[in-house]
Design an enzyme around this catalytic site. Structure first.
Site, PDB file in Angstrom:
ATOM      1  N   ASP A  44     -13.437 -35.635 -18.773  1.00  0.00           N
ATOM      2  CA  ASP A  44     -12.710 -34.368 -18.812  1.00  0.00           C
ATOM      3  C   ASP A  44     -13.457 -33.322 -17.986  1.00  0.00           C
ATOM      4  O   ASP A  44     -14.405 -32.700 -18.456  1.00  0.00           O
ATOM      5  CB  ASP A  44     -12.568 -33.899 -20.264  1.00  0.00           C
ATOM      6  CG  ASP A  44     -11.745 -32.627 -20.337  1.00  0.00           C
ATOM      7  OD1 ASP A  44     -10.523 -32.717 -20.137  1.00  0.00           O
ATOM      8  OD2 ASP A  44     -12.324 -31.544 -20.548  1.00  0.00           O
ATOM      9  N   TYR A  49     -16.246 -26.055 -14.301  1.00  0.00           N
ATOM     10  CA  TYR A  49     -17.510 -26.626 -14.767  1.00  0.00           C
ATOM     11  C   TYR A  49     -18.529 -26.731 -13.619  1.00  0.00           C
ATOM     12  O   TYR A  49     -19.720 -26.949 -13.859  1.00  0.00           O
ATOM     13  CB  TYR A  49     -17.301 -27.992 -15.441  1.00  0.00           C
ATOM     14  CG  TYR A  49     -16.337 -27.946 -16.618  1.00  0.00           C
ATOM     15  CD1 TYR A  49     -15.994 -26.729 -17.227  1.00  0.00           C
ATOM     16  CD2 TYR A  49     -15.755 -29.097 -17.125  1.00  0.00           C
ATOM     17  CE1 TYR A  49     -15.104 -26.674 -18.287  1.00  0.00           C
ATOM     18  CE2 TYR A  49     -14.859 -29.054 -18.188  1.00  0.00           C
ATOM     19  CZ  TYR A  49     -14.538 -27.837 -18.760  1.00  0.00           C
ATOM     20  OH  TYR A  49     -13.647 -27.792 -19.803  1.00  0.00           O
ATOM     21  N   LYS A  78      -8.854 -29.657 -14.097  1.00  0.00           N
ATOM     22  CA  LYS A  78      -8.074 -28.476 -14.517  1.00  0.00           C
ATOM     23  C   LYS A  78      -7.997 -27.447 -13.402  1.00  0.00           C
ATOM     24  O   LYS A  78      -8.938 -27.289 -12.619  1.00  0.00           O
ATOM     25  CB  LYS A  78      -8.721 -27.825 -15.756  1.00  0.00           C
ATOM     26  CG  LYS A  78      -8.995 -28.812 -16.879  1.00  0.00           C
ATOM     27  CD  LYS A  78      -9.451 -28.139 -18.153  1.00  0.00           C
ATOM     28  CE  LYS A  78      -9.959 -29.174 -19.145  1.00  0.00           C
ATOM     29  NZ  LYS A  78     -11.367 -29.566 -18.944  1.00  0.00           N
ATOM     30  N   HIS A 111      -5.802 -24.742 -16.969  1.00  0.00           N
ATOM     31  CA  HIS A 111      -6.963 -24.552 -17.858  1.00  0.00           C
ATOM     32  C   HIS A 111      -6.715 -23.460 -18.907  1.00  0.00           C
ATOM     33  O   HIS A 111      -7.001 -23.648 -20.090  1.00  0.00           O
ATOM     34  CB  HIS A 111      -8.190 -24.199 -17.007  1.00  0.00           C
ATOM     35  CG  HIS A 111      -9.498 -24.470 -17.671  1.00  0.00           C
ATOM     36  ND1 HIS A 111     -10.628 -24.814 -16.980  1.00  0.00           N
ATOM     37  CD2 HIS A 111      -9.872 -24.433 -18.971  1.00  0.00           C
ATOM     38  CE1 HIS A 111     -11.635 -24.983 -17.830  1.00  0.00           C
ATOM     39  NE2 HIS A 111     -11.200 -24.754 -19.045  1.00  0.00           N
ATOM     40  N   SER A 216     -15.213 -30.225 -30.966  1.00  0.00           N
ATOM     41  CA  SER A 216     -15.008 -30.847 -32.283  1.00  0.00           C
ATOM     42  C   SER A 216     -16.074 -30.473 -33.303  1.00  0.00           C
ATOM     43  O   SER A 216     -15.865 -30.661 -34.499  1.00  0.00           O
ATOM     44  CB  SER A 216     -14.998 -32.371 -32.143  1.00  0.00           C
ATOM     45  OG  SER A 216     -13.955 -32.776 -31.304  1.00  0.00           O
TER      46      SER A 216
HETATM   47  P1  NAD Z   1     -19.008 -30.930 -27.689  1.00  0.00           P
HETATM   48  O1  NAD Z   1     -18.191 -31.484 -28.737  1.00  0.00           O
HETATM   49  O2  NAD Z   1     -19.193 -31.778 -26.513  1.00  0.00           O
HETATM   50  O3  NAD Z   1     -20.491 -30.555 -28.127  1.00  0.00           O
HETATM   51  C1  NAD Z   1     -20.949 -29.382 -28.688  1.00  0.00           C
HETATM   52  C2  NAD Z   1     -22.455 -29.486 -28.864  1.00  0.00           C
HETATM   53  O4  NAD Z   1     -22.755 -30.535 -29.765  1.00  0.00           O
HETATM   54  C3  NAD Z   1     -23.193 -29.820 -27.578  1.00  0.00           C
HETATM   55  O5  NAD Z   1     -24.385 -29.084 -27.552  1.00  0.00           O
HETATM   56  C4  NAD Z   1     -23.496 -31.304 -27.698  1.00  0.00           C
HETATM   57  O6  NAD Z   1     -24.640 -31.703 -26.976  1.00  0.00           O
HETATM   58  C5  NAD Z   1     -23.686 -31.463 -29.187  1.00  0.00           C
HETATM   59  N1  NAD Z   1     -23.353 -32.821 -29.670  1.00  0.00           N
HETATM   60  C6  NAD Z   1     -22.510 -33.711 -29.131  1.00  0.00           C
HETATM   61  N2  NAD Z   1     -22.462 -34.831 -29.881  1.00  0.00           N
HETATM   62  C7  NAD Z   1     -23.304 -34.633 -30.919  1.00  0.00           C
HETATM   63  C8  NAD Z   1     -23.685 -35.431 -32.029  1.00  0.00           C
HETATM   64  N3  NAD Z   1     -23.172 -36.648 -32.219  1.00  0.00           N
HETATM   65  N4  NAD Z   1     -24.574 -34.918 -32.902  1.00  0.00           N
HETATM   66  C9  NAD Z   1     -25.086 -33.671 -32.728  1.00  0.00           C
HETATM   67  N5  NAD Z   1     -24.769 -32.860 -31.690  1.00  0.00           N
HETATM   68  C10 NAD Z   1     -23.881 -33.346 -30.796  1.00  0.00           C
HETATM   69  O7  NAD Z   1     -18.312 -29.563 -27.431  1.00  0.00           O
HETATM   70  P2  NAD Z   1     -17.734 -28.843 -26.152  1.00  0.00           P
HETATM   71  O8  NAD Z   1     -18.623 -29.024 -24.975  1.00  0.00           O
HETATM   72  O9  NAD Z   1     -17.400 -27.479 -26.576  1.00  0.00           O
HETATM   73  O10 NAD Z   1     -16.358 -29.578 -25.896  1.00  0.00           O
HETATM   74  C11 NAD Z   1     -16.259 -30.893 -25.427  1.00  0.00           C
HETATM   75  C12 NAD Z   1     -15.521 -30.927 -24.107  1.00  0.00           C
HETATM   76  O11 NAD Z   1     -14.250 -30.317 -24.241  1.00  0.00           O
HETATM   77  C13 NAD Z   1     -16.194 -30.139 -22.966  1.00  0.00           C
HETATM   78  O12 NAD Z   1     -17.250 -30.832 -22.388  1.00  0.00           O
HETATM   79  C14 NAD Z   1     -15.025 -29.948 -22.042  1.00  0.00           C
HETATM   80  O13 NAD Z   1     -14.778 -31.125 -21.300  1.00  0.00           O
HETATM   81  C15 NAD Z   1     -13.873 -29.711 -23.027  1.00  0.00           C
HETATM   82  N6  NAD Z   1     -13.618 -28.276 -23.251  1.00  0.00           N
HETATM   83  C16 NAD Z   1     -12.460 -27.753 -22.768  1.00  0.00           C
HETATM   84  C17 NAD Z   1     -12.188 -26.413 -22.915  1.00  0.00           C
HETATM   85  C18 NAD Z   1     -10.890 -25.847 -22.394  1.00  0.00           C
HETATM   86  O14 NAD Z   1     -10.774 -24.599 -22.295  1.00  0.00           O
HETATM   87  N7  NAD Z   1      -9.936 -26.666 -22.065  1.00  0.00           N
HETATM   88  C19 NAD Z   1     -13.096 -25.579 -23.580  1.00  0.00           C
HETATM   89  C20 NAD Z   1     -14.263 -26.136 -24.104  1.00  0.00           C
HETATM   90  C21 NAD Z   1     -14.508 -27.488 -23.935  1.00  0.00           C
END
Ligand code: NAD
Length: 322
Positions: A44, A49, A78, A111, A216
């Protein structure tokens, strides 16, 4: 193989993918390559980014080593806000494809439903929110209809297999469905136990639009932006109730949060640069929460959205987001 979600465009989308936001340029190529080796097939990405060149290098390496073929991958990107004017869409998609080193995207999303004035990529790329790179917000006159029509032409030109939307709420989706010749294949939104969005998910389901959940783990992604409400909330993976459910299933709390989303029928795109966590997130699909667990987690709902542009730019963007 991870399960797939059948899109209304006819294509299959992996239910578990890998997010690329905030993956540093210095490591992005290796991270993507390692994620492919760990089994991820959906990536994604986004113009915003700023790492599409490096992510593409990771893909190229995996393909050149015979680990995957292009058609095994599902690459998402996006459209940034400054490229909403119809004539800006195709040129920027072609640049993004060239950055990735690929011929087509599997899915291309708007986006944000926010149109800003064009910034020449030769001046600044990615452009970000501000026209001058500092503080000035300049809206563009492009409507969502204009932008969506331009995205539809990407499909007929073979530049993207499917198209979709992100950060849209119900009213805009209903409006878009009135004129769309191609319906959005997916809706990507913030989704975690503090932001359950049951009505929006019901709407998408009713309209045949697949939903992808981002962030998430809730506040975890937003602490670094000094958002008061992110700092005020305990990390979800450390919450006692989530930890109890996790212990019952002998799983880490992170997998419980991801499985809660996938059992609600959503796709997920977590990210980690650490191979063990990468694998853990990918394997979050091979156990089941009970109905009671799901209801307990859903009851965390507080309607808290972190990724709201007015949280980053409180004064300037309030006129857009109310
Ligand atoms: P994420 O779920 O990837 O992670 C949030 C944080 O948790 C990060 O610091 C990560 O390193 C950590 N993490 C990941 N797995 C873990 C685990 N198993 N245990 C403990 N910590 C963990 O959150 P995100 O980056 O906000 O979102 C994921 C993806 O969603 C982004 O990389 C991007 O591709 C997409 N996104 C899209 C939008 C949008 O506007 N469309 C906005 C935000 C994110």
């Amino acid at each position: 193989m991870a399960p797939v979600i059948k899109l209304n465009s006819g294509y299959d989308m992996p239910q578990v993918g890998f997010g690329l936001w905030k993956v540093d340029n210095a490591v992005a190529s290796d991270v993507v390559y390692n994620a492919i080796k760990a089994g991820y097939r959906l990536f994604d990405g986004a113009c915003d980014y700023g790492n599409e060149v490096e992510c593409g290098q990771g893909v190229a390496r995996a393909i050149s080593e015979g680990i995957v073929k292009r058609e095994d991958l599902f690459i998402v990107s996006k459209l940034w806000n400054t490229f909403h004017d119809a004539e800006r869409v195709e040129p920027i998609v072609k640049k993004q494809l060239a950055d990735w080193g690929i011929e087509y995207f599997d899915l291309y999303l708007i986006h944000f439903p926010v149109a800003l004035e064009w910034v020449d990529p030769a001046v600044r790329y990615p452009p970000g929110w501000h026209y001058d790179g500092k503080e000035e917000i300049r809206p563009s006159k492009a409507t969502i209809q204009e932008t969506w029509t331009a995205l539809e032409s990407l499909v007929s030109k073979g530049l993207s297999k499917s198209i979709g939307i992100s950060n849209f709420q119900a009213q805009l989706i209903y409006d878009l469905l009135r004129y769309a010749k191609i319906r959005p294949a997916t809706l990507q939104v913030e989704h975690h136990p503090y932001l359950v969005q049951q009505e929006l998910i019901n709407l998408a389901k009713r309209e045949g639009i697949a939903v992808t959940a981002y962030s998430s783990f809730g506040p975890a992604s937003f602490k670094e932006f000094n958002m008061k409400h992110a700092d005020a909330l305990a990390p979800l993976i450390e919450d006692e109730t989530i930890k109890k459910i996790a212990a019952k299933h002998n799983r880490p709390a992170s997998q419980v949060l991801l499985r809660w989303a996938t059992q609600r029928g959503l796709a997920i795109i977590p990210k980690s640069t650490r191979p063990q966590i990468m694998a853990e997130n990918f394997q979050s699909i091979d156990f089941d929460l009970s109905e009671e667990d799901i209801a307990t987690i859903s009851a965390f709902d507080r309607g808290i959205r972190f990724n709201q542009p007015s949280n980053y730019f409180p004064t300037e963007l309030l006129w857009i987001f109310g």
